[in-house]
Design an enzyme around this catalytic site. Structure first.
Site, PDB file in Angstrom:
ATOM      1  N   TYR A 244       0.858  -1.072   0.054  1.00  0.00           N
ATOM      2  CA  TYR A 244      -0.098  -0.091  -0.089  1.00  0.00           C
ATOM      3  C   TYR A 244       0.892   1.237  -0.065  1.00  0.00           C
ATOM      4  CZ  TYR A 244       0.714   0.800   4.874  1.00  0.00           C
ATOM      5  OH  TYR A 244       1.437   0.988   6.335  1.00  0.00           O
ATOM      6  N   CYS A 245       0.460   2.250  -0.520  1.00  0.00           N
ATOM      7  CA  CYS A 245       0.822   3.509  -0.340  1.00  0.00           C
ATOM      8  C   CYS A 245      -0.171   4.473   0.165  1.00  0.00           C
ATOM      9  CB  CYS A 245       1.307   4.271  -1.893  1.00  0.00           C
ATOM     10  SG  CYS A 245       0.119   4.083  -2.992  1.00  0.00           S
ATOM     11  N   TRP A 246      -0.023   5.805  -0.258  1.00  0.00           N
ATOM     12  CA  TRP A 246      -1.138   6.899   0.392  1.00  0.00           C
ATOM     13  C   TRP A 246      -2.497   6.610   0.073  1.00  0.00           C
ATOM     14  CZ3 TRP A 246      -2.142   9.842   4.189  1.00  0.00           C
ATOM     15  CH2 TRP A 246      -3.255  10.795   3.990  1.00  0.00           C
TER      16      TRP A 246
END
Length: 348
Positions: A92-94
């Site tokens: 995951y990222c932002w």
């Protein structure tokens, strides 16, 4: 949702959770037990963001792609060099955008069954906020009340050792809860990180057993408790600790000994009480501090600050205090564990 994305409720299906955001983003908060493998450094993310606004989105995207590819390659050679062929990471990222998509794509090209978290960290954060509105209401609380220095924290730790179910909010907040409660390292977690730790702690609790917890105000240092939890604490069954004044001073001298290692910092903390006490009294406390009259300083703090403040707030906030179980505690004695077991026997 694309073919390689999954929702948050499937996070436990994976071998490892990988956070590809920058170290600064990760430090502010992250999914518990996630591994930080940033595809952009703190500085690189700033550079790309500036270029996107001041040059062009195309040029920023082209440079960003090169940097991301280079950093993923480094992680493949180092961070993930020992992962087995059947490894299943969740990435995951932002907000489930290009950073996590890039790593997910490369991992699947290699042969790992990687998936991207739909909505990224933002979806996780929404889940945390929603959980804090409902989780506290699932449990029954035994609230340890008592004046500052009465030994609530030591008893709570002893209760945990005696196999009682406890929730140590001050440990999660890295703060002792009073104006002098800043830990020796002087650092509390961010509000978001505290919220995450609190949700994780709640999810380890058994709703069929009571939860022992210290009486707390709405704030612990710089951090705020969720309203649902504050309300549950204030409505909980109370255990009122009765500790001698001498024992309280001994405990405070022990627990706050580190404050005397940085007298100027201690002075600044005392100065924060100026809105509650006269300037003359604050100056007197500063004098006691610089003259090393520790016992006298804590005697005055107990008599003139802590006890009056406790009397004002506790009776107003804790609905069941009048019906509290009263328990005499000797928090500085070596048999604190046996004392905790005695309390449990009384409450059973």
């Amino acid at each position: 949702m694309n073919a390689f994305s999954v929702s948050l409720d499937r996070a436990t299906d994976f071998d490892e959770v990988i956070d590809v955001r920058t170290p600064l983003e990760f430090a502010e908060d992250h999914i518990p037990d996630a591994l930080n493998a940033p595809v952009l450094s703190n500085e690189e993310r700033v550079t790309i963001g500036t270029m996107y606004k001041q040059v062009s989105p195309f040029e920023a995207t082209r440079l960003g792609a090169a940097l991301v590819a280079r950093n993923i390659a480094k992680h493949l050679e180092t961070t993930f060099a020992d992962r087995p062929r059947n490894w299943r990471p969740l990435i995951y990222c932002w907000r489930g955008g290009k950073r996590s998509a890039s790593m997910t794509t490369w991992f699947n090209m290699i042969g790992w069954r990687a998936r991207q978290l739909e909505g990224g960290y933002k979806s996780y954060r929404r889940d945390v906020v929603a959980a804090l509105e409902t989780l506290p209401q699932r449990y029954r609380y035994m609230v340890l009340t008592g004046n500052t220095g009465s030994g609530k924290t030591r008893l709570l730790q002893a209760l945990a050792e005696a196999d009682a179910q406890t929730l140590d909010l001050e440990a999660l907040a890295c703060h002792r809860g009073s104006v002098l409660g800043l830990p020796p390292h002087g650092q509390q977690p961010s509000q978001k990180a505290f919220d995450s730790a609190l949700v994780a702690a709640f999810r380890r609790l058994d709703a069929n057993r009571p939860v022992f917890i210290e009486a707390e105000s709405r704030r612990i240092g710089t951090l705020s408790l969720p309203a649902a939890l504050t309300n549950q604490i204030h409505d909980g069954t109370c255990v009122s600790l009765e500790t001698t004044r001498d024992d309280r001073i001994r405990l405070l001298l022990d627990d706050y000994a580190h404050l005397f290692e940085n007298v100027d910092l201690f002075k600044s903390q005392l100065s924060k009480l100026a809105g509650l006490h006269s300037h003359a009294r604050i100056r007197e406390w500063h004098t006691l501090l610089y003259e090393g009259r520790r016992k006298e300083l804590f005697e005055q703090l107990i008599d003139l600050h802590y006890d009056p403040a406790y009397a004002r707030s506790t009776g107003k906030n804790f609905a069941k205090l009048a019906d509290a179980t009263r328990f005499t505690l000797r928090p500085v004695d070596a048999d604190i564990l046996e004392q905790a077991r005695t309390l449990l026997a009384r409450l059973s």
